[in-house]
Design a protein around this motif. Sequence first.
Motif, PDB file in Angstrom:
ATOM      1  N   LEU A   1       4.844   3.273   1.478  1.00 16.76           N
ATOM      2  CA  LEU A   1       4.279   4.152   0.454  1.00 16.76           C
ATOM      3  C   LEU A   1       3.026   4.860   0.971  1.00 16.76           C
ATOM      4  N   LEU A   2       2.177   4.112   1.672  1.00 16.75           N
ATOM      5  CA  LEU A   2       0.968   4.715   2.227  1.00 16.75           C
ATOM      6  C   LEU A   2       1.301   5.793   3.242  1.00 16.75           C
ATOM      7  N   LEU A   3       2.264   5.527   4.117  1.00 19.07           N
ATOM      8  CA  LEU A   3       2.643   6.527   5.106  1.00 19.07           C
ATOM      9  C   LEU A   3       3.260   7.747   4.443  1.00 19.07           C
ATOM     10  N   ASN A   4       4.094   7.542   3.426  1.00 24.29           N
ATOM     11  CA  ASN A   4       4.651   8.685   2.689  1.00 24.29           C
ATOM     12  C   ASN A   4       3.543   9.537   2.080  1.00 24.29           C
ATOM     13  N   LEU A   5       2.531   8.885   1.524  1.00 28.76           N
ATOM     14  CA  LEU A   5       1.404   9.619   0.946  1.00 28.76           C
ATOM     15  C   LEU A   5       0.668  10.403   2.017  1.00 28.76           C
ATOM     16  N   PHE A   6       0.392   9.768   3.146  1.00 28.65           N
ATOM     17  CA  PHE A   6      -0.282  10.462   4.237  1.00 28.65           C
ATOM     18  C   PHE A   6       0.535  11.662   4.723  1.00 28.65           C
TER      19      PHE A   6
ATOM     20  N   VAL B   1      -8.145  14.836   3.372  1.00 18.83           N
ATOM     21  CA  VAL B   1      -8.838  13.593   3.026  1.00 18.83           C
ATOM     22  C   VAL B   1      -8.237  13.011   1.754  1.00 18.83           C
ATOM     23  N   LEU B   2      -7.900  11.723   1.807  1.00 21.69           N
ATOM     24  CA  LEU B   2      -7.384  11.005   0.648  1.00 21.69           C
ATOM     25  C   LEU B   2      -8.421   9.988   0.201  1.00 21.69           C
ATOM     26  N   SER B   3      -8.779  10.032  -1.078  1.00 19.55           N
ATOM     27  CA  SER B   3      -9.782   9.120  -1.601  1.00 19.55           C
ATOM     28  C   SER B   3      -9.199   7.728  -1.805  1.00 19.55           C
ATOM     29  N   TYR B   4     -10.088   6.757  -1.970  1.00 16.57           N
ATOM     30  CA  TYR B   4      -9.644   5.395  -2.268  1.00 16.57           C
ATOM     31  C   TYR B   4      -8.836   5.370  -3.562  1.00 16.57           C
TER      32      TYR B   4
ATOM     33  N   TRP C   1      -0.455   1.319  -5.142  1.00 15.33           N
ATOM     34  CA  TRP C   1      -0.423   0.197  -6.086  1.00 15.33           C
ATOM     35  C   TRP C   1       0.106   0.645  -7.460  1.00 15.33           C
ATOM     36  N   GLU C   2       0.610   1.883  -7.517  1.00 19.82           N
ATOM     37  CA  GLU C   2       1.282   2.420  -8.697  1.00 19.82           C
ATOM     38  C   GLU C   2       0.447   2.260  -9.968  1.00 19.82           C
ATOM     39  N   GLY C   3      -0.848   2.603  -9.828  1.00 21.80           N
ATOM     40  CA  GLY C   3      -1.730   2.590 -10.988  1.00 21.80           C
ATOM     41  C   GLY C   3      -2.431   1.278 -11.234  1.00 21.80           C
ATOM     42  N   SER C   4      -2.014   0.194 -10.581  1.00 24.28           N
ATOM     43  CA  SER C   4      -2.669  -1.105 -10.748  1.00 24.28           C
ATOM     44  C   SER C   4      -3.956  -1.147  -9.912  1.00 24.28           C
ATOM     45  N   PHE C   5      -4.840  -2.062 -10.283  1.00 23.25           N
ATOM     46  CA  PHE C   5      -6.105  -2.166  -9.559  1.00 23.25           C
ATOM     47  C   PHE C   5      -5.881  -2.740  -8.158  1.00 23.25           C
ATOM     48  N   ALA C   6      -6.599  -2.171  -7.203  1.00 22.88           N
ATOM     49  CA  ALA C   6      -6.616  -2.704  -5.842  1.00 22.88           C
ATOM     50  C   ALA C   6      -8.056  -2.680  -5.357  1.00 22.88           C
ATOM     51  N   SER C   7      -8.526  -3.789  -4.828  1.00 25.19           N
ATOM     52  CA  SER C   7      -9.898  -3.840  -4.326  1.00 25.19           C
ATOM     53  C   SER C   7     -10.019  -2.990  -3.066  1.00 25.19           C
ATOM     54  N   LEU C   8     -11.260  -2.620  -2.772  1.00 22.68           N
ATOM     55  CA  LEU C   8     -11.506  -1.840  -1.555  1.00 22.68           C
ATOM     56  C   LEU C   8     -11.055  -2.609  -0.326  1.00 22.68           C
ATOM     57  N   GLU C   9     -11.242  -3.911  -0.342  1.00 23.89           N
ATOM     58  CA  GLU C   9     -10.814  -4.728   0.798  1.00 23.89           C
ATOM     59  C   GLU C   9      -9.292  -4.729   0.932  1.00 23.89           C
ATOM     60  N   SER C  10      -8.562  -4.712  -0.199  1.00 17.41           N
ATOM     61  CA  SER C  10      -7.095  -4.652  -0.143  1.00 17.41           C
ATOM     62  C   SER C  10      -6.642  -3.344   0.495  1.00 17.41           C
ATOM     63  N   ILE C  11      -7.307  -2.256   0.127  1.00 23.28           N
ATOM     64  CA  ILE C  11      -6.970  -0.949   0.713  1.00 23.28           C
ATOM     65  C   ILE C  11      -7.278  -0.953   2.208  1.00 23.28           C
TER      66      ILE C  11
ATOM     67  N   GLY D   1     -12.734   7.835   1.892  1.00 29.71           N
ATOM     68  CA  GLY D   1     -11.344   7.426   2.035  1.00 29.71           C
ATOM     69  C   GLY D   1     -10.874   7.573   3.463  1.00 29.71           C
ATOM     70  N   TYR D   2      -9.702   8.208   3.631  1.00 28.14           N
ATOM     71  CA  TYR D   2      -9.092   8.297   4.958  1.00 28.14           C
ATOM     72  C   TYR D   2      -8.384   9.634   5.119  1.00 28.14           C
ATOM     73  N   ILE D   3      -8.164  10.003   6.370  1.00 30.58           N
ATOM     74  CA  ILE D   3      -7.410  11.212   6.691  1.00 30.58           C
ATOM     75  C   ILE D   3      -6.393  10.880   7.774  1.00 30.58           C
ATOM     76  N   PHE D   4      -5.191  11.391   7.623  1.00 26.22           N
ATOM     77  CA  PHE D   4      -4.122  11.177   8.586  1.00 26.22           C
ATOM     78  C   PHE D   4      -4.012  12.445   9.436  1.00 26.22           C
ATOM     79  N   LYS D   5      -4.433  12.355  10.690  1.00 30.28           N
ATOM     80  CA  LYS D   5      -4.492  13.536  11.544  1.00 30.28           C
ATOM     81  C   LYS D   5      -3.323  13.553  12.516  1.00 30.28           C
ATOM     82  N   THR D   6      -2.566  14.647  12.459  1.00 28.17           N
ATOM     83  CA  THR D   6      -1.485  14.865  13.417  1.00 28.17           C
ATOM     84  C   THR D   6      -1.586  16.286  13.931  1.00 28.17           C
ATOM     85  N   THR D   7      -0.936  16.529  15.051  1.00 30.22           N
ATOM     86  CA  THR D   7      -0.987  17.861  15.648  1.00 30.22           C
ATOM     87  C   THR D   7       0.001  18.771  14.960  1.00 30.22           C
TER      88      THR D   7
END
Length: 214
Positions: A152-157, A164-167, A175-185, A208-214
């Motif tokens: 799911l994370l790779l599909n989102l990226f 840039v994708l926020s936490y 997590w489909e709307g459920s809570f996830a701690s920063l450490e879980s992410i 957050g994070y960014i997925f960089k590709t050429t």
Amino acid sequence: MNILLLEDNKKLNQIISKRLKLKGYKVDSYVDGNEAYNNITEGFSCFILDINVPNIDGIKILKKIREFYDEVPVIIISASIELEVIKESYNFGCSDYLKKPFFIDELEIKVERLCKIKNDLIYFDESCYFDYKSSVVYLENQPQRLTKKERLLLNLFLTKRNQVLSYDTIQNYVWEGSFASLESIRSLIRRLRKVLSNKYVETVVDTGYIFKTT
């Protein structure tokens, strides 16, 4: 390519599914809106939705899809010819609208035009790529299988490459709307980085994070 089909007429559902599978598509079909709603984040490349279905209607599902996917094609199939219904469908982001009854060939053409990924192999660079059909990453031609959350994370990226994708965005999608701690992410990011040889996912401090590709 994976397609989600929502059609409560079982016979029509079976006919559409069979024809699309003969074309080489993978089809997950549903007759109940609630079941479809609960599975929209399973990495689909195309959605085909009837409006008037049990429990949760196609318009509400369309709205939910657009919270996760800005560009994935959504085709509405409906017997309604009410202008307001058609306008509402487009206002909430449907890609095309097909009125019932229709020839299955019409739907196939729309899927081909709107939804088909021309290359099911998404290359990150010459040594690493993702196979949409099998949901497997290949690194130096060696398969690296993903867990559901990693996929799911790779599909989102991949839908937001070089953005840039926020936490919060990652939490809502993976997590489909459920809570996830920063450490879980962060733990999930570390696992994906390990699969991808730590080359593509960059941290944006305090954001957050960014997925960089050429």
